[in-house]
Write an enzyme that holds these catalytic residues in place. Structure first.
Site, PDB file in Angstrom:
ATOM      1  N   HIS A  24     -44.743   8.209  50.507  1.00 29.83           N
ATOM      2  CA  HIS A  24     -45.105   7.246  49.447  1.00 29.83           C
ATOM      3  C   HIS A  24     -44.141   7.592  48.375  1.00 29.83           C
ATOM      4  O   HIS A  24     -44.253   6.768  47.503  1.00 29.83           O
ATOM      5  CB  HIS A  24     -46.450   7.563  49.200  1.00 29.83           C
ATOM      6  CG  HIS A  24     -47.371   6.230  50.044  1.00 29.83           C
ATOM      7  ND1 HIS A  24     -47.869   6.483  51.190  1.00 29.83           N
ATOM      8  CD2 HIS A  24     -47.768   5.231  49.813  1.00 29.83           C
ATOM      9  CE1 HIS A  24     -48.303   5.589  51.835  1.00 29.83           C
ATOM     10  NE2 HIS A  24     -48.012   4.665  50.968  1.00 29.83           N
TER      11      HIS A  24
ATOM     12  N   GLU B 167     -53.225   0.041  61.819  1.00 31.62           N
ATOM     13  CA  GLU B 167     -52.120   1.055  61.604  1.00 31.62           C
ATOM     14  C   GLU B 167     -52.336   2.179  62.374  1.00 31.62           C
ATOM     15  O   GLU B 167     -51.731   3.010  62.217  1.00 31.62           O
ATOM     16  CB  GLU B 167     -52.149   1.446  59.914  1.00 31.62           C
ATOM     17  CG  GLU B 167     -53.369   1.754  59.295  1.00 31.62           C
ATOM     18  CD  GLU B 167     -53.216   2.162  57.741  1.00 31.62           C
ATOM     19  OE1 GLU B 167     -52.185   2.116  57.226  1.00 31.62           O
ATOM     20  OE2 GLU B 167     -54.308   2.109  57.057  1.00 31.62           O
TER      21      GLU B 167
ATOM     22  N   ASN C  21     -46.057   1.334  58.646  1.00 32.28           N
ATOM     23  CA  ASN C  21     -45.683   2.460  58.243  1.00 32.28           C
ATOM     24  C   ASN C  21     -46.409   3.501  58.928  1.00 32.28           C
ATOM     25  O   ASN C  21     -45.924   4.395  59.639  1.00 32.28           O
ATOM     26  CB  ASN C  21     -45.733   2.821  56.778  1.00 32.28           C
ATOM     27  CG  ASN C  21     -45.220   1.717  55.869  1.00 32.28           C
ATOM     28  OD1 ASN C  21     -44.387   1.148  56.302  1.00 32.28           O
ATOM     29  ND2 ASN C  21     -45.584   1.609  54.471  1.00 32.28           N
ATOM     30  N   ASP C  22     -47.780   3.590  58.910  1.00 38.58           N
ATOM     31  CA  ASP C  22     -48.319   4.515  59.707  1.00 38.58           C
ATOM     32  C   ASP C  22     -48.547   4.206  61.099  1.00 38.58           C
ATOM     33  O   ASP C  22     -48.434   5.048  62.118  1.00 38.58           O
ATOM     34  CB  ASP C  22     -49.705   4.370  59.352  1.00 38.58           C
ATOM     35  CG  ASP C  22     -50.007   5.179  57.950  1.00 38.58           C
ATOM     36  OD1 ASP C  22     -49.733   6.483  57.916  1.00 38.58           O
ATOM     37  OD2 ASP C  22     -50.600   4.662  56.914  1.00 38.58           O
TER      38      ASP C  22
ATOM     39  N   CYS D 212     -47.831  -5.662  56.290  1.00 37.85           N
ATOM     40  CA  CYS D 212     -47.771  -5.471  54.898  1.00 37.85           C
ATOM     41  C   CYS D 212     -46.912  -3.889  54.944  1.00 37.85           C
ATOM     42  O   CYS D 212     -46.842  -3.349  53.940  1.00 37.85           O
ATOM     43  CB  CYS D 212     -48.826  -5.350  53.995  1.00 37.85           C
ATOM     44  SG  CYS D 212     -50.343  -4.272  54.836  1.00 37.85           S
TER      45      CYS D 212
HETATM   46  C1  PEP Z   1     -48.764   0.932  56.089  1.00 39.65           C
HETATM   47  O1  PEP Z   1     -49.344   2.303  56.531  1.00 39.65           O
HETATM   48  O2  PEP Z   1     -47.829   0.352  56.766  1.00 39.65           O
HETATM   49  C2  PEP Z   1     -49.135   0.503  55.050  1.00 39.65           C
HETATM   50  C3  PEP Z   1     -48.989  -0.397  54.286  1.00 39.65           C
HETATM   51  O3  PEP Z   1     -50.008   1.556  54.037  1.00 39.65           O
HETATM   52  P1  PEP Z   1     -49.450   2.728  53.196  1.00 39.65           P
HETATM   53  O4  PEP Z   1     -48.234   2.633  53.611  1.00 39.65           O
HETATM   54  O5  PEP Z   1     -50.092   2.842  51.995  1.00 39.65           O
HETATM   55  O6  PEP Z   1     -50.250   3.994  54.154  1.00 39.65           O
HETATM   56 MG    MG Z   2     -50.906   3.174  55.744  1.00 40.12          MG
END
Ligand code: PEP
Ligand code: MG
Length: 594
Positions: A207, A453, A476-477, A524
């Site tokens: 993050h 995710e 991302n996750d 996303c």
């Molecule tokens: C993800 O995991 O892709 C996501 C959009 O959430 P974050 O990056 O906030 O974990």
């Molecule tokens: Mg996430």
């Protein structure tokens, strides 16, 4: 800008270090080393029955310090031989100073016998040890005194959990250099003052990286040996595209990077011209491009980029850099500001996704505390369902904001149907409570969607689709959990691969389940904002992408150059492959042609 020291001093030599370019762009400016500053140490007396707790607090800070030092030691192995050896010795010395040492015993004694708070006990003890070393008049021992001070400062930072408040007061154009910057530290950076940053630790999809991209700050993470090579005030170039950090650049190097800055600015101006044009493919398929929001101040940017909605509002920002929790009223004000600001375009608000690399001081004791695997621990929806007042306040605030415009509720880290059902029950209760009190809320209640995710959620997408109003795929996750790669760890960053066939199959599975169930599906994760992946994602059937506001222009440019039929054909060819290198070349070849 200073490129050479004034008046006859020998110019410092240029050094180039390499890390991971995690937020594109070039920054040139004087360095501010964030760990150098003195931390204000609170001082208070511990009541007799509080001694045990204070000792535990010190033990936790000590454990954190040892963990940090071991991580740095692992990282220093990437340095050239002699530097790795020297850094290794130094870090070993620091580790020894924290292992059954005079420092540790002294602090524990001061807490237990003198009932001094832990931070102050550390400060007094470092002073006493430093004085006794200095009194021996030996240069070697004097240097060890300095090491003790550095180790003590690390303990105090861990105890006070001070965010880098100093970052708010640096001179304009400064480049921040640090060992590690948390997402909360990064959120404090004002892009009008700070030109960019670099740190020793941190991976590409953690993050801190996402926050850097949200703020549009050029940044490089995972730079081994960074702090050993630089002094505060040195001129530094951070190249967030290639991952280079240049310390004390030569005049020609500065000129080369300034030219690069100009080229980037020209490209940005060209992209900005697309703002009013629709995101439509060459064969007339409309694509929805929405914005992800890390911080409310990005709203303006989202509007300026022509976002058609907010596809992901990360509500963690409300919980960072503070000691208390925001109540329903405060959250309502914040969400309503976004809903009003978007003027009728949908706003997707995600419930709290704290945990893993996203930590917030008021929940630090609850989230993942004592968990050996915080990324798999009590976090996100699991925490919200355990701490019901937290969830209820958030749902209440979203429902109320929804009276002013369209909102959607998004749940993070869903792994099973039971979790969705429990949230639906909670939502129904909050609706009843607010209606009883005559409060204006969204009518009918907002759609309730889930993040896909977790690999298990993707594989069970057909079941989840039956009870969800929409899906938002969080790559991302999804990449992190599918490939077992910590998204914030620079040491395994080379293995983090969104084009791995396992990841692509999970995305495809989730998209198909959503299309069959006729529910909306967006993506996303950071993949959405990278034009390299646009053809593949559209080819897999996704028509809604949500990304950092600064990425919308480039993705729109890519969408407008694409033919959806050709993209679909190429996506099918890619999905037949098992070799990720082959997948990457099929995609890159397609991108080069169309
Ligand atoms: C993800 O995991 O892709 C996501 C959009 O959430 P974050 O990056 O906030 O974990
Ligand atoms: Mg996430």
């Amino acid at each position: 800008m200073r490129t050479e020291p004034p008046g006859g001093e020998k110019p410092k030599s240029e050094r180039v270090l390499h890390g991971l370019g995690i937020s594109a762009g070039v920054a040139i400016g004087p360095a501010f080393i964030s760990d150098d500053g003195e931390i204000a140490v609170p001082e208070y007396r511990i009541p007799a029955d509080g001694v045990e707790r204070e000792l535990q607090r010190f033990a936790a800070a000590l454990e954190a310090a040892l963990k940090q030092l071991r991580k740095l030691k692992g990282k220093s192995a990437a340095l050239p031989d002699s530097a790795a050896e020297e850094m290794g010795y130094l870090l070993d010395a620091h580790i020894a100073m924290l292992t059954n040492s005079r420092l540790v015993r002294g602090v524990e004694r001061r807490i237990a016998e003198e009932r001094v708070n832990a931070e102050r006990a550390v400060q007094i003890e470092i002073g006493a040890i430093g004085d006794s070393f200095a009194a021996m008049g030996d240069a070697y021992l004097a240097a060890r005194g300095e090491d003790i001070r550095v180790v003590g400062a690390r303990l105090i930072r861990n105890l006070t959990k001070t965010p880098y408040a100093a970052l708010q007061h640096v001179a304009e154009g400064t480049i921040i250099l640090a060992e590690e910057l948390t997402p909360a530290d990064t959120a404090l950076m004002d892009p009008r003052r700070i030109a960019g940053f670099a740190a020793v630790l941190g991976g590409p999809e953690g993050h801190t990286a996402i926050m850097a991209r949200a703020l549009g700050l050029p940044a490089v993470l995972g730079v081994a040996g960074l702090l050993a090579q630089v002094e505060g005030g040195d001129t530094v170039i951070v190249d967030g595209t290639s991952g280079a950090v240049v310390i004390n650049p030569k005049r020609e190097t500065v000129a080369r990077y300034e030219a690069q800055q100009e080229t980037l600015e020209r490209e940005e101006r060209q992209i900005a011209r697309l703002r009013r044009l629709p995101a439509v493919t060459r064969d007339a398929v409309e694509i929805t491009l929405q914005a992800n929001l890390e911080l409310p101040r990005e709203l303006e940017q989202a509007l300026a980029a022509g976002a058609e909605g907010l596809g992901l509002v990360r509500t963690e920002f409300l919980f960072m850099n503070r000691e208390d929790l925001p109540d329903e009223e405060e959250q309502f004000e914040a969400y309503r500001g976004l809903v009003r600001g978007m003027g009728g375009r949908p706003v997707t608000i995600r419930t709290l996704d704290i945990g893993g690399d996203k930590l917030a001081a008021p929940l630090a004791e609850t989230v993942g505390a004592g968990s050996a695997n915080p990324a798999l621990g009590l976090r996100a929806i699991r925490l919200s369902l355990r701490e019901r007042p937290l969830l209820d306040a958030q749902l209440g605030a979203i429902l109320r904001a929804g009276a002013d415009g369209p909102v959607r509720i998004l749940l993070p880290m869903i792994s099973s149907l039971g979790e969705i059902r429990k949230v639906r029950e909670a939502l129904a209760q909050v609706v009843r409570r607010l209606k009883r009190r005559g409060v204006r809320i969204a009518e009918p209640p907002p759609p309730l969607g889930v993040m896909i995710e977790i690999p298990g959620a993707a594989l069970a997408a057909d079941a989840l689709a039956a009870e969800s109003d929409f899906f938002a795929i969080g790559t991302n996750d999804l990449v992190q959990y599918t490939l077992a790669i910590d998204r914030g760890d620079e040491q395994v960053a080379h293995l983090y691969n969104p084009l791995h066939p396992a990841v692509l199959r999970l995305i495809q599975f989730a998209v198909e389940a959503a299309l069959r169930a006729r529910i909306g599906v967006s993506l996303c994760g950071e993949m959405a904002g990278d034009p390299r992946f646009t053809a593949l994602l559209l080819g897999l059937g996704i028509r809604d992408l949500s990304m950092a506001p600064g990425k919308i222009g480039r993705v729109k440019q890519r969408v407008r150059a694409l033919d959806i039929v050709a993209a679909g054909r190429r996506a099918r060819a890619i999905m037949d492959q098992l070799d990720d290198a082959r997948i990457a070349s099929l995609l890159d070849d397609f991108n080069a042609l169309a």
